[in-house]
Structure formats: C-alpha cells, structure tokens
Design a protein around this motif. Structure first.
Motif, PDB file in Angstrom:
ATOM      1  N   GLN A   1      -8.766   7.036  -0.708  1.00 12.89           N
ATOM      2  CA  GLN A   1      -7.472   6.935  -1.372  1.00 12.89           C
ATOM      3  C   GLN A   1      -7.471   5.833  -2.419  1.00 12.89           C
ATOM      4  OE1 GLN A   1      -4.086   6.138   1.193  1.00 12.89           O
ATOM      5  NE2 GLN A   1      -2.795   7.434  -0.084  1.00 12.89           N
ATOM      6  N   LEU A   2      -8.124   4.716  -2.120  1.00 12.07           N
ATOM      7  CA  LEU A   2      -8.218   3.641  -3.112  1.00 12.07           C
ATOM      8  C   LEU A   2      -8.951   4.110  -4.366  1.00 12.07           C
ATOM      9  CD1 LEU A   2      -9.055   0.659  -0.719  1.00 12.07           C
ATOM     10  CD2 LEU A   2      -7.026   0.833  -2.170  1.00 12.07           C
ATOM     11  N   LEU A   3     -10.034   4.844  -4.160  1.00 16.43           N
ATOM     12  CA  LEU A   3     -10.787   5.347  -5.311  1.00 16.43           C
ATOM     13  C   LEU A   3      -9.971   6.360  -6.099  1.00 16.43           C
ATOM     14  CD1 LEU A   3     -14.353   5.813  -3.756  1.00 16.43           C
ATOM     15  CD2 LEU A   3     -13.423   3.837  -4.988  1.00 16.43           C
ATOM     16  N   GLU A   4      -9.170   7.136  -5.393  1.00 14.69           N
ATOM     17  CA  GLU A   4      -8.338   8.133  -6.081  1.00 14.69           C
ATOM     18  C   GLU A   4      -7.262   7.460  -6.927  1.00 14.69           C
ATOM     19  OE1 GLU A   4      -5.174  11.711  -4.997  1.00 14.69           O
ATOM     20  OE2 GLU A   4      -6.463  10.873  -3.435  1.00 14.69           O
ATOM     21  N   TRP A   5      -6.673   6.376  -6.410  1.00 14.78           N
ATOM     22  CA  TRP A   5      -5.618   5.700  -7.150  1.00 14.78           C
ATOM     23  C   TRP A   5      -6.123   5.113  -8.466  1.00 14.78           C
ATOM     24  CZ3 TRP A   5      -3.530   2.366  -2.493  1.00 14.78           C
ATOM     25  CH2 TRP A   5      -2.779   3.195  -1.630  1.00 14.78           C
ATOM     26  N   PHE A   6      -7.272   4.477  -8.418  1.00 15.06           N
ATOM     27  CA  PHE A   6      -7.731   3.707  -9.572  1.00 15.06           C
ATOM     28  C   PHE A   6      -8.909   4.330 -10.302  1.00 15.06           C
ATOM     29  CE2 PHE A   6      -5.883   0.688  -6.534  1.00 15.06           C
ATOM     30  CZ  PHE A   6      -4.893   0.130  -7.316  1.00 15.06           C
ATOM     31  N   GLY A   7      -9.522   5.300  -9.706  1.00 11.64           N
ATOM     32  CA  GLY A   7     -10.772   5.794 -10.240  1.00 11.64           C
ATOM     33  C   GLY A   7     -11.910   4.955  -9.672  1.00 11.64           C
ATOM     34  N   GLU A   8     -12.982   5.635  -9.307  1.00  5.95           N
ATOM     35  CA  GLU A   8     -14.062   4.937  -8.603  1.00  5.95           C
ATOM     36  C   GLU A   8     -14.666   3.810  -9.428  1.00  5.95           C
ATOM     37  OE1 GLU A   8     -18.097   6.090  -6.111  1.00  5.95           O
ATOM     38  OE2 GLU A   8     -17.027   7.608  -7.264  1.00  5.95           O
ATOM     39  N   GLU A   9     -14.991   4.102 -10.666  1.00  3.50           N
ATOM     40  CA  GLU A   9     -15.664   3.093 -11.493  1.00  3.50           C
ATOM     41  C   GLU A   9     -14.766   1.888 -11.725  1.00  3.50           C
ATOM     42  OE1 GLU A   9     -17.937   2.736 -15.831  1.00  3.50           O
ATOM     43  OE2 GLU A   9     -17.178   4.665 -15.108  1.00  3.50           O
ATOM     44  N   THR A  10     -13.501   2.163 -12.046  1.00  4.30           N
ATOM     45  CA  THR A  10     -12.558   1.076 -12.313  1.00  4.30           C
ATOM     46  C   THR A  10     -12.358   0.203 -11.076  1.00  4.30           C
ATOM     47  OG1 THR A  10     -11.394   2.398 -13.960  1.00  4.30           O
ATOM     48  CG2 THR A  10     -10.198   0.529 -13.002  1.00  4.30           C
TER      49      THR A  10
ATOM     50  N   ALA B   1       0.829  -1.208   0.000  1.00  6.06           N
ATOM     51  CA  ALA B   1       0.000   0.000   0.000  1.00  6.06           C
ATOM     52  C   ALA B   1       0.865   1.260   0.000  1.00  6.06           C
ATOM     53  CB  ALA B   1      -0.936  -0.003   1.204  1.00  6.06           C
ATOM     54  N   ARG B   2       1.941   1.260   0.781  1.00  6.32           N
ATOM     55  CA  ARG B   2       2.853   2.404   0.799  1.00  6.32           C
ATOM     56  C   ARG B   2       3.502   2.593  -0.569  1.00  6.32           C
ATOM     57  NH1 ARG B   2       5.821   5.231   4.726  1.00  6.32           N
ATOM     58  NH2 ARG B   2       4.840   4.017   6.385  1.00  6.32           N
ATOM     59  N   LEU B   3       3.882   1.489  -1.203  1.00  3.12           N
ATOM     60  CA  LEU B   3       4.487   1.560  -2.532  1.00  3.12           C
ATOM     61  C   LEU B   3       3.486   2.069  -3.557  1.00  3.12           C
ATOM     62  CD1 LEU B   3       6.480  -1.818  -2.546  1.00  3.12           C
ATOM     63  CD2 LEU B   3       7.360   0.489  -2.082  1.00  3.12           C
ATOM     64  N   ALA B   4       2.230   1.603  -3.459  1.00  5.91           N
ATOM     65  CA  ALA B   4       1.198   2.054  -4.394  1.00  5.91           C
ATOM     66  C   ALA B   4       0.965   3.552  -4.260  1.00  5.91           C
ATOM     67  CB  ALA B   4      -0.093   1.289  -4.146  1.00  5.91           C
ATOM     68  N   SER B   5       0.924   4.060  -3.036  1.00  7.69           N
ATOM     69  CA  SER B   5       0.727   5.491  -2.813  1.00  7.69           C
ATOM     70  C   SER B   5       1.861   6.291  -3.427  1.00  7.69           C
ATOM     71  CB  SER B   5       0.627   5.775  -1.322  1.00  7.69           C
ATOM     72  OG  SER B   5       0.470   7.145  -1.074  1.00  7.69           O
TER      73      SER B   5
ATOM     74  N   GLU C   1       2.112   8.942 -14.793  1.00  2.07           N
ATOM     75  CA  GLU C   1       2.710   7.727 -15.344  1.00  2.07           C
ATOM     76  C   GLU C   1       2.622   6.591 -14.331  1.00  2.07           C
ATOM     77  OE1 GLU C   1       6.932   6.294 -17.407  1.00  2.07           O
ATOM     78  OE2 GLU C   1       6.781   8.219 -16.350  1.00  2.07           O
ATOM     79  N   GLY C   2       2.813   6.929 -13.065  1.00  6.42           N
ATOM     80  CA  GLY C   2       2.720   5.922 -12.027  1.00  6.42           C
ATOM     81  C   GLY C   2       1.309   5.402 -11.863  1.00  6.42           C
ATOM     82  N   LYS C   3       0.314   6.291 -11.944  1.00 11.69           N
ATOM     83  CA  LYS C   3      -1.076   5.851 -11.846  1.00 11.69           C
ATOM     84  C   LYS C   3      -1.418   4.894 -12.976  1.00 11.69           C
ATOM     85  CE  LYS C   3      -3.308   9.626  -9.331  1.00 11.69           C
ATOM     86  NZ  LYS C   3      -4.351  10.680  -9.392  1.00 11.69           N
ATOM     87  N   SER C   4      -0.905   5.176 -14.155  1.00 21.46           N
ATOM     88  CA  SER C   4      -1.161   4.291 -15.297  1.00 21.46           C
ATOM     89  C   SER C   4      -0.571   2.906 -15.040  1.00 21.46           C
ATOM     90  CB  SER C   4      -0.548   4.897 -16.562  1.00 21.46           C
ATOM     91  OG  SER C   4      -0.737   4.026 -17.668  1.00 21.46           O
ATOM     92  N   ALA C   5       0.648   2.885 -14.476  1.00 16.63           N
ATOM     93  CA  ALA C   5       1.274   1.598 -14.160  1.00 16.63           C
ATOM     94  C   ALA C   5       0.489   0.871 -13.067  1.00 16.63           C
ATOM     95  CB  ALA C   5       2.716   1.812 -13.725  1.00 16.63           C
ATOM     96  N   LEU C   6      -0.022   1.635 -12.123  1.00 15.80           N
ATOM     97  CA  LEU C   6      -0.786   1.032 -11.034  1.00 15.80           C
ATOM     98  C   LEU C   6      -2.077   0.413 -11.558  1.00 15.80           C
ATOM     99  CD1 LEU C   6      -0.520   0.666  -7.986  1.00 15.80           C
ATOM    100  CD2 LEU C   6      -1.830   2.773  -7.675  1.00 15.80           C
ATOM    101  N   HIS C   7      -2.713   1.074 -12.532  1.00 13.13           N
ATOM    102  CA  HIS C   7      -3.923   0.509 -13.143  1.00 13.13           C
ATOM    103  C   HIS C   7      -3.613  -0.813 -13.831  1.00 13.13           C
ATOM    104  CE1 HIS C   7      -6.248   4.585 -13.393  1.00 13.13           C
ATOM    105  NE2 HIS C   7      -5.870   4.262 -12.164  1.00 13.13           N
ATOM    106  N   THR C   8      -2.449  -0.864 -14.456  1.00 15.17           N
ATOM    107  CA  THR C   8      -2.051  -2.104 -15.119  1.00 15.17           C
ATOM    108  C   THR C   8      -1.838  -3.221 -14.094  1.00 15.17           C
ATOM    109  OG1 THR C   8      -0.988  -0.864 -16.898  1.00 15.17           O
ATOM    110  CG2 THR C   8      -0.342  -3.169 -16.628  1.00 15.17           C
ATOM    111  N   PHE C   9      -1.157  -2.866 -12.974  1.00 14.18           N
ATOM    112  CA  PHE C   9      -0.959  -3.847 -11.907  1.00 14.18           C
ATOM    113  C   PHE C   9      -2.292  -4.377 -11.393  1.00 14.18           C
ATOM    114  CE2 PHE C   9       3.235  -1.616 -10.617  1.00 14.18           C
ATOM    115  CZ  PHE C   9       3.951  -2.380 -11.536  1.00 14.18           C
ATOM    116  N   ALA C  10      -3.280  -3.486 -11.280  1.00 16.08           N
ATOM    117  CA  ALA C  10      -4.562  -3.852 -10.674  1.00 16.08           C
ATOM    118  C   ALA C  10      -5.364  -4.824 -11.522  1.00 16.08           C
ATOM    119  CB  ALA C  10      -5.390  -2.604 -10.406  1.00 16.08           C
ATOM    120  N   GLU C  11      -4.957  -5.015 -12.761  1.00 18.45           N
ATOM    121  CA  GLU C  11      -5.636  -6.007 -13.584  1.00 18.45           C
ATOM    122  C   GLU C  11      -5.331  -7.425 -13.106  1.00 18.45           C
ATOM    123  OE1 GLU C  11      -4.456  -5.261 -17.568  1.00 18.45           O
ATOM    124  OE2 GLU C  11      -5.396  -3.267 -17.664  1.00 18.45           O
ATOM    125  N   ASN C  12      -4.312  -7.554 -12.253  1.00 22.59           N
ATOM    126  CA  ASN C  12      -3.959  -8.849 -11.668  1.00 22.59           C
ATOM    127  C   ASN C  12      -4.694  -8.996 -10.338  1.00 22.59           C
ATOM    128  OD1 ASN C  12      -2.250 -10.637  -9.826  1.00 22.59           O
ATOM    129  ND2 ASN C  12      -1.288 -11.021 -11.816  1.00 22.59           N
TER     130      ASN C  12
END
Length: 751
Positions: A653-662, A596-600, A607-618
């Motif tokens: 914070q979770l919603l901010e990282w990924f977007g609420e809908e996603t 969680a600290r690393l994700a924040s 660019e980091g948010k985009s990478a985080l979205h990709t990670f979240a597909e797993n």
C-alpha cells in the motif's frame, strides 16, 4: 422511588444496633415469642420447687434461647428472685463451682438485706466445696447427690453449711430462679461439669434452675458420643424441657428486610430491581434464613461487603451471593470452583446443554453435590447462563454486556470484582459509567467526565456504554439536544487518546467508537432526521481522523458503512473532508492523528495522490506515516502461554500511494537524515528500521508460511526474501537502506 423504599416490608423499624445480639425485653420481640416467654415465666413461678426444680429451654444454636431467657426474666419481674450465671466465662471444674456460688451470692447481695446472709453463706459454701467438686463426677453418671454427701461426711463444716443454706432458702418468701445460659457452648468436659454441678445443688428448696442449651449437643457431651446414654443422664438432671418455638418464616423475612433497610441508610448500594428481589430473595436468600442468628450473620456480612464494593454490584445480586457465602459455605466454594462454566459465551461451546444429562453430570456437578435444590436456584437467578447445563437455554456473549451494565454477578467482570473486592486497572467505577450515560445529552458535562479518564479507562467506559445506548429515548421535536447530536463530537475527539492495539476485526479504539456512533444514530428512525443530526455533529468534530471514521461508519462505503445518512450527502461530505486534508500544510498533516488512515483516504483520487506526494517531501510526514502504519501479527503454539509478536508494514500500500521508486528514494533520504543527526522518537526509529528491512527484501513469514515451516520435511526460513529478490528500482536503494543505519538511533531525551 429509592432502592430503600422498594424493598417489600410491612414494618420499617430497624434492628437494634448490635451484631448477633439477643433482644433484652418483651417489647423488642419481632418473632412472636412473647406469648411463649410469658407462659414459661408462669411455669417457672408455679412449678413445684419444695425440693428444687431444674427446667431446660432447648433449641439449636442461633434459635434465640438467650432472647427468650431475657423475656422470661422480665415477665417474672418481682415475683421471684432472678439471678443469672453464664458458665462460658469460666473454665475447669473448680472455677465453675467457685464462680457459680460467688456470682449468685454477689447478685443476691445486691438485692435486699435479708438476702445478704444467704449471699455470704453461698460464697462460703462455694469456697469450701470447690476443691472437692471433682468428686461430684466420680463413679459414673448414675451416682447422685447422696454419694457426694457421703464423701463430705468427714467434713462437718461443709455439711452444716449446706443444711443452713437449705433452711435459709426454704424460708424465702419468693423462690430463687437461677438462669444458666450458653451451656452448649462449653467444651464437652465443661458441659459435664456444669450439669453435675446443677445435680449437686439442684435439690435446694424453693430454688429453680432454668438451663438453656442445644439438646443434641449436650446429650452428645454427656454420653461421650453415645446420644442414648447422654439423653438418659440428662433426664435424671432436668425434670422438664421446653423447646424454643421455631421462628416463623414471614417473621424471619421481615426481621431481615428491616435490618437491611437499616444497613442501607448509611451505606452505598448498587441498583435495585424489584422483580430481581422477589425472585432472589424468595428462592435463594429466604431458604437460608432459618434462625435470627442467620439474619444477624448475613446482615453483618452485607454491611462489611457494601463498605468494600459500594455501588459496583446490583444490591439484590450482592445480598444473594453473600447469603450463599455466609450461610452455605460448601455451596459457595463449589460455585467459585466452577465459575468458568457460569457465564455467557458465544456459540455452543463445550459444557452446553445435552439431552438426558442431569446437572449432577455436568460441569457444575460440584454445586449440585453441595446442595441439589439450592444450586439450581442459584444458577437460575444469579448465574442464568449456567442454565445451559441442565436446561435447553442458551445465553450468547452479548448477555455479558447487558449484565455488566446492570451490574449483575452474572457478568464475569462483575463476579470477578466481587471476589477480588477491587477494580482491575483500567476499569472505571460503575457510577462513572452511569454518570456518563446520563450526560450524553450534556456536551460540557460529558467532556468533564471523559477528561478525567486514562486511555484504558476510556476504552472501558466506551465499551460499557454501547449496550445502554440502545435504550435511549428519541425525541423528534428536540433534535438539537439529542445525544447523537451532543455526544458524538465529544466522543469522536477522544480518538487520539484511545489505544489502537490490533483486535480480531480491526483496531480496537476505532472499532469501539464506531459501535457507539452507530448506536446513537440508529435510534433515529428516519434517514432525513439522521442526516441532519449527522451533518451538525460532524461539523463539531475537531480531529480529521474523527470526521473520517464517523463519515465512514455512517456512510455507504462497502464493508464499512451502515448507510445511515443520505448517499449524496455522504459523497459531498467526503469530498469536503478530502479537500480540507489536501489544504493542510505538510507540518499540519504530519501532526494528524491516525495519519495512515487519512493518507489512504486522500490517495483514493489522483488529485489526492498528488497532494500526498507533496506531503511526503517533508521528512516528518514520512516518520509519522511509517510509525502509524506499523502493525503486528501474533502466533501462539497450542497449549503454550507465550505469544510471538512480529511487526509488519502494509508495504504494497505504501508503494501504491507514492510509487515504488519515489518512496524508496524518500526512504533512503530520511534514513540518511537520521544518521546525520535528525532526532526521531523510539517509535519512529523502530518503524524506520522495519521499513529498511522491507526495502532490503526481507519479509515476515505469513501465517500459512509459518505453518509450512513447522511441517515435518518442509524447510523454510523465518523470513521470506524470494518475493522481492528482483524488485525493479531496488538495486541502488537496497545497498543504501539497511537496518544497521537505523537501529542505533534514539530520541534526544534518552528514552
């Protein structure tokens, strides 16, 4: 210099290896009593004894009467016939009388052929006399031998044997000296019996009795509590008394320090500080060492205690509190009873200094009542934080860390160990802390030490290292071997093993490591030097979370960083770390500690948010992220012991990282996957269930909302749902995401 050599003493000769045992000869004298013993021996040999003589050697218990008697016997040597009798081994009038004559007879019979006749006559006389010995005490204290002999007038054999003994003893070339010890240890009735017995036989010619006793104790027994009456009776029996010379203070002190050196030769002991010894020994220990028996009692106690506590407690403090415990039990019990008021604390809490208030009116009043003068010395030198109760002196909570490192009982943790004699679970031995401190510049050695510690032991070790690190020397000519360079990588890699329960100001494991790292780096006076050592150290840190935390605490982040390294370098290192994180595979990212600290951190850039979205597909990333995000709030009613804990998520914070809908969409997908058989751990299942509650609109009450709920006339629910009733994008998800889908799921191992 070793701790043994540091104790001040002029003579390193150890005490005889006997607990509370008297010395046996003149050459063992350590208290300057040889001259007195020789003088008393001369008095015994020259005192008029034509009609017998009774002398008394008086002194309180433990003053060394038996030692003096042994020296007197040696000084007399062959100039008299010396026999010993200890009435403590016998009980009852008849037994005392019979044993008295029998024992003296046996000892005489072993000396010369001429004395065997007297020995046999004494034994016979005792056997005949013992059934009537009780008559010796009949009629009161003023009756003498004449009255007893009248009773024996009808028994010529007894009278005749007495006359024969009288004649035989009068013909001896040397006088007979009967030494009677431990009279004051008898029961009151037995004290009276032995004194009456001496009165009965004390007029035999050429015979001298030397009795050793505590005068006050014997007078009390003889007078049935009336000291004046008992003194008058004693004076009729004992012609002259001599007091054992009081032991001189320097000699008692030397006796103790020499004995302590002997104890320390074979047992482990904690650190020794000469200044502490000078203060505590002079002002706490020495006033309690009055007699040689006090010395022996304390040495025996210290020996046993050292076997149990080892080197966990500073030696001087241990001896000091043991002296109080053994030699002043009332003060020790009072000290334990007020222990909560003896230690350092933050702020000016209740019980602090108040002008014009004496110690007798303070929270440590029980100590003052037990011993006003000594109580103040105990507080001043063993529990200095307690000085706030009678002086304008305050020790803040930081002193607890200092005193614990020094292993002083002024630390509440150390004193608790002294009382319990065993380390609590999760607490490492003091020697291990010292060993780790000494290996901070030895990377491999330090790693071997920390590898043997459990999670809770690591926390204890790190917390106790923070204080001494400030005193580590810094060598600008050998940066590569500096503890900041060698220890930081080893310590930061411990992060996955540290517990992260919530503390007052953040996660405990992380905060502890941050404090250690800051103290190691602050020792370096120049920023350029610190930056170079920091860059080398962070390159050797294996975990991504360790690198991030180290960078955050040493860098320039608001409310976190300590600006210990160059700002430009800090920014470059952050960019490099973020790039390394984004380059990980989803599986590798999911396996990271403190994800969680690393994700924040990654989500701070687009660019980091985009990478985080990709990670979240797993799915594994979602499981790991949710589990690491779960925190808790605690609530405790004033006066209650129970603490109510509520699990919470940083939902916004979770919603901010990924977007609420996603995020809600992915949440629904992973819940479905679990329902279809995907295995997850209990921790992940609980986190997923909590996320489902949040997604459904349920929230734990905030602290202020709980207060409102408890106010009279205010009706609130435990859960606050109103804030999320109309969240966009939740309509379809809320119908699918329910806690019921998650709660039955357990890990495949059945835990």
């Amino acid at each position: 210099m070793s701790k043994h050599e540091s104790i001040d003493t002029s003579d390193a000769t150890s005490l005889p290896g006997r607990a509370d045992a008297p010395i046996l000869s003149l050459n063992e004298d350590r208290l300057g009593r040889e001259r007195f013993a020789r003088a008393l021996a001369a008095e015994v040999l020259t005192a008029p004894a034509a009609r017998g003589c009774v002398m008394g050697l008086t002194g309180p218990w433990g003053s060394g009467k038996t030692s003096v008697l042994n020296m007197v016997a040696e000084a007399i040597g062959s100039d008299a016939i010396v026999v010993h009798f200890n009435p403590w081994m016998f009980s009852g009038t008849e037994a005392l009388v019979s044993a008295f004559f029998t024992e003296i007879g046996k000892q005489l019979g072993r000396k010369t052929a001429k004395l065997k006749g007297i020995a046999g006559k004494l034994a016979t006389y005792g056997q005949v006399l013992s059934p009537f010995a009780a008559l010796a005490g009949a009629g009161g204290a003023t009756q003498g031998v004449a009255n007893v002999l009248k009773e024996f007038a009808g028994a010529p054999s007894v009278f005749e044997q007495r006359q024969e003994l009288h004649t035989m003893l009068g013909e001896l070339e040397k006088r007979l000296v009967v030494i009677v010890d431990d009279v004051d240890r008898l029961r009151p009735s037995e004290v009276r019996d032995i004194v009456r017995l001496v009165r009965l036989v004390g007029d035999f010619p050429n015979t001298l009795y030397l009795l050793a006793f505590d005068r006050g104790r014997v007078e009390e027994c003889l007078g049935d509590g009336d000291l004046a009456r008992g003194r008058a009776y004693l004076e009729k029996i004992v012609q002259v008394t001599h007091d054992v010379p009081a032991a001189r203070e320097p000699e008692v002190a030397t006796l103790f320090t020499d004995g302590l050196l002997s104890v320390l030769d074979t047992l482990p002991a904690g650190p020794f500080v000469r200044e502490d010894w000078q203060n505590i020994f002079s002002l706490v220990i020495r006033p309690l060492l009055v007699t040689p028996r006090h010395v022996q009692r304390l040495l025996g106690s210290v020996s046993m205690t050292l076997r149990m506590v080892g080197d966990e407690i500073a030696l001087t403090d241990l001896v000091g509190i043991e002296a109080v415990r053994v030699l002043h039990p009332a003060l020790y019990e009072a000290t334990v009873s007020v222990a909560d008021h003896l230690f350092a604390r933050g702020g000016f809490a209740e019980g602090g200094y108040q002008r014009n208030r004496s110690a007798a009116e303070s929270p440590i009043a029980a100590m003052h009542a037990a011993s006003p003068e000594l109580a103040e010395a105990v507080c001043r030198w063993l529990f200095p934080a307690a000085r706030r109760h009678f002086e304008n002196m305050h020790h803040g909570s930081e002193w607890e860390t200092t005193w614990r490192w020094q292993r002083k009982i002024a630390s509440s943790a150390v004193f608790r160990f002294y009382l319990e004699r065993q380390l609590p679970a999760g607490v490492v031995p003091a020697a291990l802390v010292t060993n780790a401190f000494e290996h901070l510049a030895d990377r491999d050695g330090l790693r071997q030490i920390v590898d043997q510690c459990s999670s809770s032991e690591l926390m204890d070790l790190l917390e106790r290292l923070t204080r001494p690190i400030e005193d580590l020397p810094f060598d600008s000519d050998d940066i590569e071997a500096d503890p900041a360079r060698t220890a930081i990588p080893v310590l930061m890699d411990l992060l996955p093993r540290l517990p992260e329960e919530d503390a007052v100001y953040g996660r405990r494991g992380t905060m502890t490591l941050m404090r250690v790292a800051v103290r190691l780096l602050r020792r370096m006076p120049e920023e350029q030097t610190r930056t170079g050592a920091f860059c080398a150290a962070i390159a050797d840190v294996k975990t991504m979370s360790g690198r991030l935390i180290l960078l955050a605490v040493a860098g320039h982040r608001e409310n976190i960083g300590n600006a210990l390294i160059d700002a430009t370098v800090a920014t470059e290192l952050e960019d490099q770390l973020r790039g390394d994180l984004m380059a990980l595979s989803p599986e590798d990212f999911a396996s990271q500690d403190r994800i969680a600290r690393l994700a924040s951190f990654v989500a701070e850039t687009d660019e980091g948010k985009s990478a985080l979205h990709t990670f979240a597909e797993n799915d594994r990333v979602i499981f790991a992220l949710l589990a690491d995000c779960v925190g808790s709030t605690r609530r405790q009613t004033i006066g209650a012991a129970a603490v109510e804990t509520t699990a919470v998520l940083p939902w916004e914070q979770l919603l901010e990282w990924f977007g609420e809908e996603t995020f809600l969409h992915r949440l629904a997908e992973v819940i479905t996957a679990v329902a279809n058989g995907t295995e997850i751990s209990n921790e992940e299942a609980a986190a997923l269930g909590l996320a489902a509650e949040y997604a459904s609109g349920s929230r734990p009450l905030r602290p202020w909302e709980r207060l409102e709920r408890n106010q009279p006339g205010v009706e609130t629910d435990e859960r606050d749902n109103s804030a999320d009733d109309e969240q966009p994008g939740c309509e379809g998800a809320a119908a699918t995401i329910t806690p019921l889908h998650v709660q039955p799921v357990i890990a495949s191992d059945g835990v």
